[in-house]
Structures are given as C-alpha cells and as structure tokens.
Design an enzyme around this catalytic site. Structure first.
Site, PDB file in Angstrom:
ATOM      1  N   GLY A  60      -3.737   2.359   4.034  1.00  0.00           N
ATOM      2  CA  GLY A  60      -4.777   3.099   4.747  1.00  0.00           C
ATOM      3  C   GLY A  60      -6.188   2.720   4.327  1.00  0.00           C
ATOM      4  N   GLU A 103       2.911  -1.301   3.050  1.00  0.00           N
ATOM      5  CA  GLU A 103       3.769  -0.197   3.486  1.00  0.00           C
ATOM      6  C   GLU A 103       5.246  -0.577   3.504  1.00  0.00           C
ATOM      7  OE1 GLU A 103       0.832  -0.917   4.773  1.00  0.00           O
ATOM      8  OE2 GLU A 103      -0.255   0.907   5.280  1.00  0.00           O
TER       9      GLU A 103
HETATM   10  N1  CAA Z   1      -1.218   7.366  -3.397  1.00  0.00           N
HETATM   11  C1  CAA Z   1      -1.250   8.281  -4.406  1.00  0.00           C
HETATM   12  N2  CAA Z   1      -1.617   7.954  -5.656  1.00  0.00           N
HETATM   13  C2  CAA Z   1      -1.985   6.681  -5.896  1.00  0.00           C
HETATM   14  C3  CAA Z   1      -1.978   5.697  -4.905  1.00  0.00           C
HETATM   15  C4  CAA Z   1      -1.586   6.085  -3.586  1.00  0.00           C
HETATM   16  N3  CAA Z   1      -1.600   5.249  -2.551  1.00  0.00           N
HETATM   17  N4  CAA Z   1      -2.364   4.511  -5.447  1.00  0.00           N
HETATM   18  C5  CAA Z   1      -2.616   4.760  -6.745  1.00  0.00           C
HETATM   19  N5  CAA Z   1      -2.387   6.059  -7.022  1.00  0.00           N
HETATM   20  C6  CAA Z   1      -2.547   6.755  -8.318  1.00  0.00           C
HETATM   21  C7  CAA Z   1      -1.395   6.436  -9.237  1.00  0.00           C
HETATM   22  O1  CAA Z   1      -0.293   7.273  -8.966  1.00  0.00           O
HETATM   23  C8  CAA Z   1      -2.027   6.698 -10.581  1.00  0.00           C
HETATM   24  O2  CAA Z   1      -2.056   8.075 -10.792  1.00  0.00           O
HETATM   25  P1  CAA Z   1      -1.536   8.689 -12.225  1.00  0.00           P
HETATM   26  O3  CAA Z   1      -2.543   8.144 -13.209  1.00  0.00           O
HETATM   27  O4  CAA Z   1      -1.624  10.155 -12.021  1.00  0.00           O
HETATM   28  O5  CAA Z   1      -0.170   8.159 -12.424  1.00  0.00           O
HETATM   29  C9  CAA Z   1      -3.482   6.245 -10.382  1.00  0.00           C
HETATM   30  O6  CAA Z   1      -3.698   6.236  -8.974  1.00  0.00           O
HETATM   31  C10 CAA Z   1      -3.755   4.846 -10.903  1.00  0.00           C
HETATM   32  O7  CAA Z   1      -2.811   3.971 -10.289  1.00  0.00           O
HETATM   33  P2  CAA Z   1      -1.938   2.908 -11.118  1.00  0.00           P
HETATM   34  O8  CAA Z   1      -1.671   3.430 -12.483  1.00  0.00           O
HETATM   35  O9  CAA Z   1      -0.762   2.528 -10.281  1.00  0.00           O
HETATM   36  O10 CAA Z   1      -2.983   1.701 -11.217  1.00  0.00           O
HETATM   37  P3  CAA Z   1      -2.645   0.163 -11.361  1.00  0.00           P
HETATM   38  O11 CAA Z   1      -3.951  -0.521 -11.614  1.00  0.00           O
HETATM   39  O12 CAA Z   1      -1.526  -0.076 -12.313  1.00  0.00           O
HETATM   40  O13 CAA Z   1      -2.106  -0.304  -9.899  1.00  0.00           O
HETATM   41  C11 CAA Z   1      -2.158  -0.426  -7.506  1.00  0.00           C
HETATM   42  C12 CAA Z   1      -2.968  -0.254  -8.808  1.00  0.00           C
HETATM   43  C13 CAA Z   1      -1.543  -1.836  -7.443  1.00  0.00           C
HETATM   44  C14 CAA Z   1      -3.150  -0.235  -6.357  1.00  0.00           C
HETATM   45  C15 CAA Z   1      -1.033   0.643  -7.454  1.00  0.00           C
HETATM   46  O14 CAA Z   1      -1.590   1.906  -7.756  1.00  0.00           O
HETATM   47  C16 CAA Z   1      -0.355   0.752  -6.128  1.00  0.00           C
HETATM   48  O15 CAA Z   1       0.478  -0.079  -5.799  1.00  0.00           O
HETATM   49  N6  CAA Z   1      -0.694   1.799  -5.336  1.00  0.00           N
HETATM   50  C17 CAA Z   1      -0.064   2.056  -4.051  1.00  0.00           C
HETATM   51  C18 CAA Z   1      -0.610   1.128  -2.987  1.00  0.00           C
HETATM   52  C19 CAA Z   1       0.099   1.384  -1.670  1.00  0.00           C
HETATM   53  O16 CAA Z   1       1.296   1.240  -1.542  1.00  0.00           O
HETATM   54  N7  CAA Z   1      -0.689   1.762  -0.631  1.00  0.00           N
HETATM   55  C20 CAA Z   1      -0.143   2.069   0.671  1.00  0.00           C
HETATM   56  C21 CAA Z   1       0.070   3.552   0.819  1.00  0.00           C
HETATM   57  S1  CAA Z   1       0.970   3.967   2.263  1.00  0.00           S
HETATM   58  C22 CAA Z   1      -0.186   3.935   3.492  1.00  0.00           C
HETATM   59  O17 CAA Z   1      -1.343   3.679   3.294  1.00  0.00           O
HETATM   60  C23 CAA Z   1       0.401   4.231   4.853  1.00  0.00           C
HETATM   61  C24 CAA Z   1      -0.563   4.050   5.967  1.00  0.00           C
HETATM   62  O18 CAA Z   1      -0.643   3.063   6.628  1.00  0.00           O
HETATM   63  C25 CAA Z   1      -1.376   5.144   6.370  1.00  0.00           C
END
Ligand code: CAA
Length: 256
Positions: A107, A130
């Site tokens: 998003g 996703e």
């Molecule tokens: N939703 C909720 N929380 C999230 C998040 C997300 N998309 N991305 C990161 N966070 C949170 C983590 O849970 C973490 O929280 P805590 O400290 O409470 O555990 C905090 O942010 C820091 O994240 P990381 O510890 O994971 O940080 P990192 O540097 O190790 O990794 C990252 C960074 C690679 C971006 C990893 O956080 C990640 O893969 N995030 C998810 C990305 C993702 O899949 N996005 C797509 C979402 S689905 C979507 O967007 C659908 C749509 O089309 C509308």
C-alpha cells in the site's frame, strides 16, 4: 494522529507519522488521507508532497495486523477505501510527489503511485510483496504499476513480490529520479519547485491530456489534446504568457 496535513508556503504536506511501525497504513490513516486530499483540493496550495516520518520508511504498506480476521465485505470496503483515497490524490488539480527515502512496499508503493511523481534516495527499496502474504495488491497497484512501467515488468514485480532498489526503479520509470539528501520534505520541495511557477490552467490541461489519453486510442487521445489545447488558448494566462514573451518580460500567471 498517525497522519498529518500541514502547509509550508505553496506546498501542502502529508506526513505518514507512525515510524515505529514503518508508517504502515491503518484504515483510519486511509480515511485521514482521503479527508486530507479533500482539504488540499479546497486549499490554495500549488503542490502536494507526501513523506514518511522516521529514517527507515516511506511506508511499509497496509497494516498487516489490521488486515487479519475481517469479513469478505470488510476486506472489499477496505480495498475501496484505499483506492478512493489514492485516487483522490491522483485526481487533485495540483501535482503531487511521493518522496521515497526508505521502504515503500504494498500500500505504501500504491500511495506513491497515486502521486503525479515519485523521487527516491539511494536507500529506497520498493515492491509489491502481497503475493508473499497470499494476497494481491488492493489499493490500485495492479492497475497503476503496468501503466507506469509496462505489463511485463509489472507482472514480474506483482507475481514475484521482488524488491527493487532505487537504481532499478529509476531505470524502469517507477521513480522519476534519484535525489541526494536526508530530509524528505526538503527534497520534495526542491523537486516540486520546478512545477509551481506556472499557471494552474496550463498545468492541469497538460496533465489531463496525458492521463486521459493513456486510457484511450491515439485517435481519441489526439481529439482530447486538440480540445484541451484549444481551451488553453482561451485562458487569460495564455494571453499573458505569449504577450510576456513578445514584450521580453516574465509572465504573471493568475490561474484564469
Ligand atoms: N504492517 C504492520 N506492521 C508492520 C508492517 C506492516 N505492513 N511493516 C512493518 N511493520 C512493523 C513490524 O511489525 C515491526 O513492529 P514491531 O517492532 O512491533 O515488531 C516494525 O514495523 C519494524 O518492522 P521490522 O522489524 O520488520 O523492520 P525490518 O527493517 O526488519 O524490515 C520490512 C522492514 C522489510 C519492511 C518488513 O517490516 C516487512 O517486510 N514489512 C511488511 C511489508 C509488506 O508485506 N507490505 C505489504 C502489506 S499488504 C498490503 O499493503 C496490501 C495492499 O495492497 C493494500
């Protein structure tokens, strides 16, 4: 508030302000972005800049925790809310830029793609991951990405969930350019200063001709261009622009 709307001279600024969660988008943030777009549309801002708070992320996507355990209809409403919010930004009468200084996933990238332009620092990382969650993009990604970078590259990103860095994103046309600096707002202001000196009529007609033309055949697009360029001649700004050229002075556009 996890989203802030502020004004800085000629710029409206949307700041995603949830750095502990990498600015992940909760539904209330989507609603706030939608409301902010309405407010910006009614303001006299000349450009919109969208930034993420904190050093790590523009936005890591929809809040995954919030996406769980929702009914089919709630999921559909959520997708429509995100699409509507980003579409409002896309349809603003002023240009917008997303400044990607870290992660822009899911998003988050979809929000950036709703903006007229995207700029990125060297540290930017982007993708639509996703598929790794068993999902597909739901806030406009499947539609805006192929229009920006073409079908084959869009399918590669959507179907692999792969992350691209700033250089690849620039090469593919996903971002307009790579910029240097640590302050996303300053970078956004610097980039948008190229666009705000002209009259809104010409700038809007030009954007509309390109965007509407992309949705149709070349023939129909040329008709749109003929109509909008004819309309541009009717504005006082066009008279002022051409007169100023002949009189060898700087034009004073008034958006009329
Ligand atoms: N939703 C909720 N929380 C999230 C998040 C997300 N998309 N991305 C990161 N966070 C949170 C983590 O849970 C973490 O929280 P805590 O400290 O409470 O555990 C905090 O942010 C820091 O994240 P990381 O510890 O994971 O940080 P990192 O540097 O190790 O990794 C990252 C960074 C690679 C971006 C990893 O956080 C990640 O893969 N995030 C998810 C990305 C993702 O899949 N996005 C797509 C979402 S689905 C979507 O967007 C659908 C749509 O089309 C509308």
């Amino acid at each position: 508030m996890t989203m802030k709307l502020s004004y800085d001279g000629p710029f409206a600024v949307i700041t995603l302000d949830r750095p502990d969660a990498l600015n992940a988008l909760q539904f209330q943030m989507l609603q706030a972005i939608s409301d902010a777009a309405d407010e910006v549309a009614a303001s006299d801002a000349r450009a919109l800049i969208v930034v993420g708070a904190g050093p790590k992320a523009f936005c890591a996507g929809a809040d995954i925790k919030e996406l769980m355990d929702r009914s089919l209809m709630e999921q559909r409403q959520g997708a429509q809310l995100g699409q509507r919010a980003f579409d409002k930004i896309a349809k603003l009468h002023i240009p917008s830029v997303a400044v990607i200084h870290g992660y822009a996933f899911g998003g988050g990238l979809e929000l950036a793609m709703g903006c007229t332009f995207r700029i990125a620092t060297e540290r930017a990382r982007m993708g639509l991951p996703e598929v790794k969650l068993g999902l597909i993009p739901g806030y406009g990604g499947t539609q805006r990405l192929p229009r920006l970078i073409g079908e084959a590259r869009a399918l590669e990103l959507v179907m692999s969930g792969r992350t691209v860095d700033a250089k690849e994103a620039e090469r593919w046309g996903l971002v307009n350019r790579i910029v240097e600096g640590d302050d996303p707002l300053a970078l956004g202001k610097q980039f948008m200063s190229e666009f705000i000196g002209y009259g809104l009529c010409a700038s809007q007609f030009a954007r509309e001709a390109v965007v509407r033309g992309l949705e149709t055949t070349v023939e129909a697009g040329l008709a749109i261009e003929a109509d909008l360029s004819t309309l541009a001649y009717q504005t006082k700004d066009a008279v002022e622009g051409m007169t100023a050229f002949v009189e060898k002075r700087k034009p004073e556009f008034k958006d009329v």
